[in-house]
Enzyme design. Structure first.
Site, PDB file in Angstrom:
ATOM      1  N   THR A 137       0.824  -1.214   0.000  1.00 17.47           N
ATOM      2  CA  THR A 137       0.000   0.000   0.000  1.00 17.47           C
ATOM      3  C   THR A 137       0.854   1.258   0.000  1.00 17.47           C
ATOM      4  OG1 THR A 137      -1.825  -1.128   1.056  1.00 17.47           O
ATOM      5  CG2 THR A 137      -1.727   1.237   1.398  1.00 17.47           C
TER       6      THR A 137
ATOM      7  N   THR B 221       1.609  -4.425   4.163  1.00  8.68           N
ATOM      8  CA  THR B 221       1.459  -4.708   5.589  1.00  8.68           C
ATOM      9  C   THR B 221       0.854  -6.093   5.872  1.00  8.68           C
ATOM     10  OG1 THR B 221      -0.715  -3.657   5.654  1.00  8.68           O
ATOM     11  CG2 THR B 221       1.184  -2.268   6.184  1.00  8.68           C
TER      12      THR B 221
HETATM   13  N1  ASP Z   1      -2.792  -5.514   0.598  1.00  7.19           N
HETATM   14  C1  ASP Z   1      -1.709  -4.615   0.933  1.00  7.19           C
HETATM   15  C2  ASP Z   1      -0.405  -5.396   0.940  1.00  7.19           C
HETATM   16  O1  ASP Z   1      -0.153  -6.110   1.862  1.00  7.19           O
HETATM   17  C3  ASP Z   1      -1.993  -4.007   2.262  1.00  7.19           C
HETATM   18  C4  ASP Z   1      -0.960  -3.026   2.752  1.00  7.19           C
HETATM   19  O2  ASP Z   1       0.140  -2.881   2.260  1.00  7.19           O
HETATM   20  O3  ASP Z   1      -1.302  -2.323   3.732  1.00  7.19           O
HETATM   21  O4  ASP Z   1       0.333  -5.288   0.001  1.00  7.19           O
END
Ligand code: ASP
Length: 328
Positions: free
Chosen positions: A14, A93
């Site tokens: 993200t 994340t």
């Molecule tokens: N779906 C995303 C990922 O893990 C979520 C994030 O980065 O917060 O790439």
């Protein structure tokens, strides 16, 4: 004094996501190059000389064992360079905690390695990525961060790579270290350490001597009231090890206990973690009389899977694997 040099290894997430300008939802992860994000961060160039490596640009749910090995190989190559003082990894994340623990076990260096990400895409109002990245670079050049292993940096807080865990899927303060607190805090560029981990990592880890070419297959079975034990048979067909995410202190029904015994006799290695976030899974000779299932201690199921995969690259002896789970 000349500025320290930090390599930023970008993998997506993200932090590199884009969506409707100003909005925080309905975006796609892993769209913007890290150069563009770094260019938007005031003062970052004053902290360190930066070298960018756009290794992947993925949603972290696409990360797998091959990506972990490639990332670890890339970091090992970078840390062997004398001109590099620290590494920052940007990551989605969702699976950041697994990558953090994997790197903590396999990367052979004392240089600081900091992993960070964001809960809001780069195009959101008050995107949190640039601030996290700024602080991650500040942490990577701090001399007290040397020898601390892989650290997670999120929302002013420093976490141990072994223990960091996503605990909120909505708020920007999305990480925690379960009941183990954190390693320290940050205020803008200032680093405040308060604790360190007792668990073996990076340059002391036996897994960091030689990166394997591939990892043995280990699956996860989640226990719930009434759960059929068929899932264990299914996993045993093409996995060398199974991590049980049990109830309470890593528990399951007698139906599962009998199936686990039968499959362990056929050579499958079992580890028990818990679906309860806080606490610890200990050895329990009443519940598990023959000590078939190795307790995961404070590791979550996904982290126990990482350790079991690495342990299986060295040994299939349950007693040795038990000792590995105590040490790492
Ligand atoms: N779906 C995303 C990922 O893990 C979520 C994030 O980065 O917060 O790439």
């Amino acid at each position: 004094m000349s500025k320290k040099k930090v390599a930023i290894v970008a993998t997506g997430g993200t932090i590199a996501g884009t969506g409707q300008t100003g909005k925080t939802v309905s975006y796609q992860a892993g769209r913007v190059g890290m150069e563009e994000i770094v260019a938007s961060i005031p003062l970052i160039e004053e902290i360190a000389q930066l070298e960018m490596h756009q290794l992947f640009n993925l949603d972290s749910n696409e990360m797998d064992e091959a990506h972990w090995l490639e990332l670890a190989g890339c970091i090992n190559t970078l840390t062997r360079r004398e001109d590099i003082d620290g590494i920052v990894v940007t990551h989605g994340t969702d699976t950041l905690e697994e990558t953090a623990y994997f790197l903590n076990l396999v990367v052979h260096t004392q240089k600081p390695i900091v992993i960070t990400g964001a809960m809001r895409p780069a195009t959101a109002t008050s995107a949190d990525g640039p601030f996290n990245l700024y602080q991650a670079v500040c942490l990577a050049v701090d001399k007290r961060a040397v020898g601390q292993g892989v650290m997670g940096l999120f929302s002013n807080t420093i976490y141990a790579g072994r223990d960091i865990q996503k605990i909120n899927n909505y708020k920007i303060d999305a990480f925690d270290q379960r009941s183990l607190g954190c390693l320290g805090y940050m205020q803008d560029d200032k680093v405040y350490f308060y604790s360190k981990t007792f668990k073996t990592h990076t340059f002391h880890s036996v897994f960091s001597w030689q990166l394997p070419d591939s990892l043995p297959k280990v699956g996860i079975a989640y226990f719930y009231a009434g759960a059929s034990a068929d899932i264990l048979d299914d996993l045993a067909r093409n996995h060398e090890g199974i991590v049980i995410i049990g109830s309470g202190s890593g528990n399951y029904s007698t139906r599962w206990l009998d199936k686990i015994e039968a499959l362990a006799n056929q050579g499958i290695l079992f580890v028990r973690a818990s679906r309860v976030n806080e606490g610890i899974v200990f050895e329990d000779r009443i519940f598990d009389p023959q000590g078939i299932c190795i307790p995961a201690n404070t590791l979550s199921g996904p982290k126990a899977r990482v350790l079991l995969m690495l342990a299986l690259t060295l040994t299939r002896d349950p007693q040795k694997i038990r000792e590995i789970f105590d040490q790492y």
